[in-house]
Design a protein around this motif. Structure first.
Motif, PDB file in Angstrom:
ATOM      1  N   SER A  99      -1.927  24.683  46.211  1.00  0.00           N
ATOM      2  CA  SER A  99      -2.846  23.982  45.553  1.00  0.00           C
ATOM      3  C   SER A  99      -2.137  22.432  45.380  1.00  0.00           C
ATOM      4  CB  SER A  99      -3.650  24.122  44.380  1.00  0.00           C
ATOM      5  OG  SER A  99      -2.612  23.965  43.416  1.00  0.00           O
ATOM      6  N   GLY A 100      -1.038  22.347  45.730  1.00  0.00           N
ATOM      7  CA  GLY A 100      -0.053  21.442  45.686  1.00  0.00           C
ATOM      8  C   GLY A 100       0.693  21.070  44.397  1.00  0.00           C
ATOM      9  N   GLN A 101       0.373  22.044  43.516  1.00  0.00           N
ATOM     10  CA  GLN A 101       0.871  22.009  41.946  1.00  0.00           C
ATOM     11  C   GLN A 101       2.500  22.327  42.414  1.00  0.00           C
ATOM     12  OE1 GLN A 101      -0.022  21.141  38.872  1.00  0.00           O
ATOM     13  NE2 GLN A 101       2.229  21.350  38.654  1.00  0.00           N
ATOM     14  N   TRP A 102       3.189  21.382  41.544  1.00  0.00           N
ATOM     15  CA  TRP A 102       4.819  21.646  41.779  1.00  0.00           C
ATOM     16  C   TRP A 102       5.318  22.261  40.464  1.00  0.00           C
ATOM     17  CZ3 TRP A 102       8.394  20.916  45.680  1.00  0.00           C
ATOM     18  CH2 TRP A 102       7.709  20.087  46.668  1.00  0.00           C
ATOM     19  N   TYR A 103       6.132  22.977  40.715  1.00  0.00           N
ATOM     20  CA  TYR A 103       6.763  23.870  39.718  1.00  0.00           C
ATOM     21  C   TYR A 103       8.503  23.536  39.550  1.00  0.00           C
ATOM     22  CZ  TYR A 103       2.358  26.013  38.912  1.00  0.00           C
ATOM     23  OH  TYR A 103       1.126  26.234  38.846  1.00  0.00           O
ATOM     24  N   ARG A 104       9.020  23.488  38.280  1.00  0.00           N
ATOM     25  CA  ARG A 104      10.470  23.610  38.337  1.00  0.00           C
ATOM     26  C   ARG A 104      10.691  25.020  37.618  1.00  0.00           C
ATOM     27  NH1 ARG A 104      12.610  19.446  35.849  1.00  0.00           N
ATOM     28  NH2 ARG A 104      12.280  18.097  37.735  1.00  0.00           N
ATOM     29  N   SER A 105      11.470  25.995  38.020  1.00  0.00           N
ATOM     30  CA  SER A 105      11.744  27.208  37.642  1.00  0.00           C
ATOM     31  C   SER A 105      13.229  27.182  37.110  1.00  0.00           C
ATOM     32  CB  SER A 105      11.343  28.338  38.524  1.00  0.00           C
ATOM     33  OG  SER A 105      10.008  28.273  38.710  1.00  0.00           O
ATOM     34  N   TYR A 106      13.438  27.521  35.748  1.00  0.00           N
ATOM     35  CA  TYR A 106      14.683  27.540  35.212  1.00  0.00           C
ATOM     36  C   TYR A 106      14.925  29.061  35.018  1.00  0.00           C
ATOM     37  CZ  TYR A 106      13.507  22.939  34.040  1.00  0.00           C
ATOM     38  OH  TYR A 106      13.339  21.591  33.954  1.00  0.00           O
ATOM     39  N   GLY A 107      16.229  29.554  35.159  1.00  0.00           N
ATOM     40  CA  GLY A 107      16.404  30.954  34.929  1.00  0.00           C
ATOM     41  C   GLY A 107      18.361  31.105  34.758  1.00  0.00           C
ATOM     42  N   ASN A 108      18.548  32.364  34.477  1.00  0.00           N
ATOM     43  CA  ASN A 108      19.663  32.932  34.840  1.00  0.00           C
ATOM     44  C   ASN A 108      19.674  34.348  35.385  1.00  0.00           C
ATOM     45  OD1 ASN A 108      21.004  31.017  32.483  1.00  0.00           O
ATOM     46  ND2 ASN A 108      19.367  31.954  31.234  1.00  0.00           N
ATOM     47  N   GLU A 109      20.860  34.434  36.087  1.00  0.00           N
ATOM     48  CA  GLU A 109      21.154  35.826  36.642  1.00  0.00           C
ATOM     49  C   GLU A 109      22.253  36.484  36.454  1.00  0.00           C
ATOM     50  OE1 GLU A 109      18.715  34.970  40.831  1.00  0.00           O
ATOM     51  OE2 GLU A 109      20.817  34.558  40.582  1.00  0.00           O
ATOM     52  N   PRO A 130       5.328  23.710  34.965  1.00  0.00           N
ATOM     53  CA  PRO A 130       4.563  22.840  36.029  1.00  0.00           C
ATOM     54  C   PRO A 130       5.123  21.396  35.832  1.00  0.00           C
ATOM     55  CG  PRO A 130       2.951  23.952  34.578  1.00  0.00           C
ATOM     56  CD  PRO A 130       4.456  24.253  33.956  1.00  0.00           C
ATOM     57  N   ILE A 131       5.272  20.579  36.868  1.00  0.00           N
ATOM     58  CA  ILE A 131       5.791  19.242  36.981  1.00  0.00           C
ATOM     59  C   ILE A 131       5.065  18.271  37.732  1.00  0.00           C
ATOM     60  CG2 ILE A 131       8.307  19.891  36.287  1.00  0.00           C
ATOM     61  CD1 ILE A 131       9.049  19.402  39.365  1.00  0.00           C
ATOM     62  N   ALA A 132       5.066  17.100  37.768  1.00  0.00           N
ATOM     63  CA  ALA A 132       4.347  16.204  38.661  1.00  0.00           C
ATOM     64  C   ALA A 132       5.397  16.063  40.002  1.00  0.00           C
ATOM     65  CB  ALA A 132       3.974  14.689  38.073  1.00  0.00           C
ATOM     66  N   GLU A 133       4.703  15.753  41.085  1.00  0.00           N
ATOM     67  CA  GLU A 133       5.523  15.531  42.137  1.00  0.00           C
ATOM     68  C   GLU A 133       6.603  14.621  42.124  1.00  0.00           C
ATOM     69  OE1 GLU A 133       5.587  15.188  47.005  1.00  0.00           O
ATOM     70  OE2 GLU A 133       3.609  15.183  46.128  1.00  0.00           O
ATOM     71  N   LEU A 137      13.454  16.584  41.171  1.00  0.00           N
ATOM     72  CA  LEU A 137      14.815  16.389  41.265  1.00  0.00           C
ATOM     73  C   LEU A 137      15.694  16.767  42.451  1.00  0.00           C
ATOM     74  CD1 LEU A 137      15.767  17.056  37.617  1.00  0.00           C
ATOM     75  CD2 LEU A 137      15.198  14.762  38.754  1.00  0.00           C
ATOM     76  N   CYS A 138      15.028  18.018  43.197  1.00  0.00           N
ATOM     77  CA  CYS A 138      15.687  18.404  44.289  1.00  0.00           C
ATOM     78  C   CYS A 138      15.042  17.981  45.664  1.00  0.00           C
ATOM     79  CB  CYS A 138      15.240  19.853  44.237  1.00  0.00           C
ATOM     80  SG  CYS A 138      16.237  21.001  42.983  1.00  0.00           S
ATOM     81  N   HIS A 139      15.730  16.782  46.164  1.00  0.00           N
ATOM     82  CA  HIS A 139      15.390  16.170  47.486  1.00  0.00           C
ATOM     83  C   HIS A 139      16.398  16.228  48.331  1.00  0.00           C
ATOM     84  CE1 HIS A 139      12.161  14.106  45.165  1.00  0.00           C
ATOM     85  NE2 HIS A 139      12.753  14.018  44.196  1.00  0.00           N
ATOM     86  N   TRP A 140      16.018  17.159  49.195  1.00  0.00           N
ATOM     87  CA  TRP A 140      16.988  17.329  50.412  1.00  0.00           C
ATOM     88  C   TRP A 140      16.085  17.973  51.428  1.00  0.00           C
ATOM     89  CZ3 TRP A 140      18.301  20.356  46.327  1.00  0.00           C
ATOM     90  CH2 TRP A 140      18.280  21.676  46.386  1.00  0.00           C
ATOM     91  N   PRO A 141      16.344  17.794  52.964  1.00  0.00           N
ATOM     92  CA  PRO A 141      15.512  18.342  53.883  1.00  0.00           C
ATOM     93  C   PRO A 141      15.478  19.941  53.557  1.00  0.00           C
ATOM     94  CG  PRO A 141      16.993  16.999  54.815  1.00  0.00           C
ATOM     95  CD  PRO A 141      17.359  16.943  53.559  1.00  0.00           C
ATOM     96  N   ILE A 142      14.643  20.968  53.792  1.00  0.00           N
ATOM     97  CA  ILE A 142      14.533  22.166  53.816  1.00  0.00           C
ATOM     98  C   ILE A 142      15.909  22.774  54.390  1.00  0.00           C
ATOM     99  CG2 ILE A 142      13.445  24.285  54.659  1.00  0.00           C
ATOM    100  CD1 ILE A 142      11.914  23.087  52.454  1.00  0.00           C
ATOM    101  N   GLY A 143      16.564  23.884  53.824  1.00  0.00           N
ATOM    102  CA  GLY A 143      17.614  24.385  54.079  1.00  0.00           C
ATOM    103  C   GLY A 143      18.639  24.018  53.001  1.00  0.00           C
ATOM    104  N   ARG A 144      19.977  24.180  53.686  1.00  0.00           N
ATOM    105  CA  ARG A 144      21.098  23.934  52.601  1.00  0.00           C
ATOM    106  C   ARG A 144      21.101  22.695  51.729  1.00  0.00           C
ATOM    107  NH1 ARG A 144      26.562  22.413  52.275  1.00  0.00           N
ATOM    108  NH2 ARG A 144      27.944  24.211  51.513  1.00  0.00           N
TER     109      ARG A 144
END
Length: 157
Positions: A99-109, A130-133, A137-144
């Motif tokens: 639907s276009g809703q952005w999320y930032r997921s935080y965690g620990n492993e 849930p965050i606004a587009e 903060l993660c701005h780079w082309p898909i991939g590494r």
């Protein structure tokens, strides 16, 4: 056919633990379930949120489902602690749903490895925000993630 070792191998030093974390981040940012699963032992056991996954086939299925719903996925991992054959990381990733809703997921492993450097256990605790587009903060082309892109601490996460 036996598994190929996945360096760096335990016991970990700070340098090799950081390298292992970055390699895991790179693999997950590929969004290739089959390639990612090769970093885990044949009988690897996961707890991911409330889902329990066992073995590579289930890992591939889990990741394929994940990246079908988590679109434009970008992940940053950071070393938290390490021991002989264990590594703890914290992470954040951003994605959106269909639907276009952005999320930032935080965690620990918490990760445990066998002598061949394959992960035998992965325990993940994750929270979604849930965050606004425009808050991404993660701005780079898909991939590494590029080496010059800020990490979690640099981003204040």
């Amino acid at each position: 056919m036996p598994d190929s070792p996945r360096p760096p191998l335990p016991p970990f030093t700070e340098e090799s633990a950081r390298e292992k974390v970055r390699r895991a981040e790179d693999a997950w940012n590929s969004r290739d379930p089959g390639a990612v699963a090769l970093g885990y032992s044949q009988d690897s056991r996961w707890r991911n949120r409330a889902e329990f996954v066992t073995g590579r086939a289930e890992i591939v299925e889990f990741l394929a489902r994940k990246w079908t719903r988590e679109l434009d996925y970008r992940l940053i991992k950071e070393l938290w602690a390490f021991g002989a054959n264990r590594i703890a990381v914290r992470f954040a990733y951003e994605c959106h749903d269909d639907s276009g809703q952005w999320y930032r997921s935080y965690g620990n492993e918490n990760w445990e490895f066998n002598a061949d450097g394959l992960m035998v256990r992965r325990h993940a605790s994750i929270n979604d925000l849930p965050i606004a587009e425009s808050d991404r903060l993660c701005h780079w082309p898909i991939g590494r993630r590029p080496d010059d892109h800020p990490g979690l601490s640099d981003l204040g996460l």
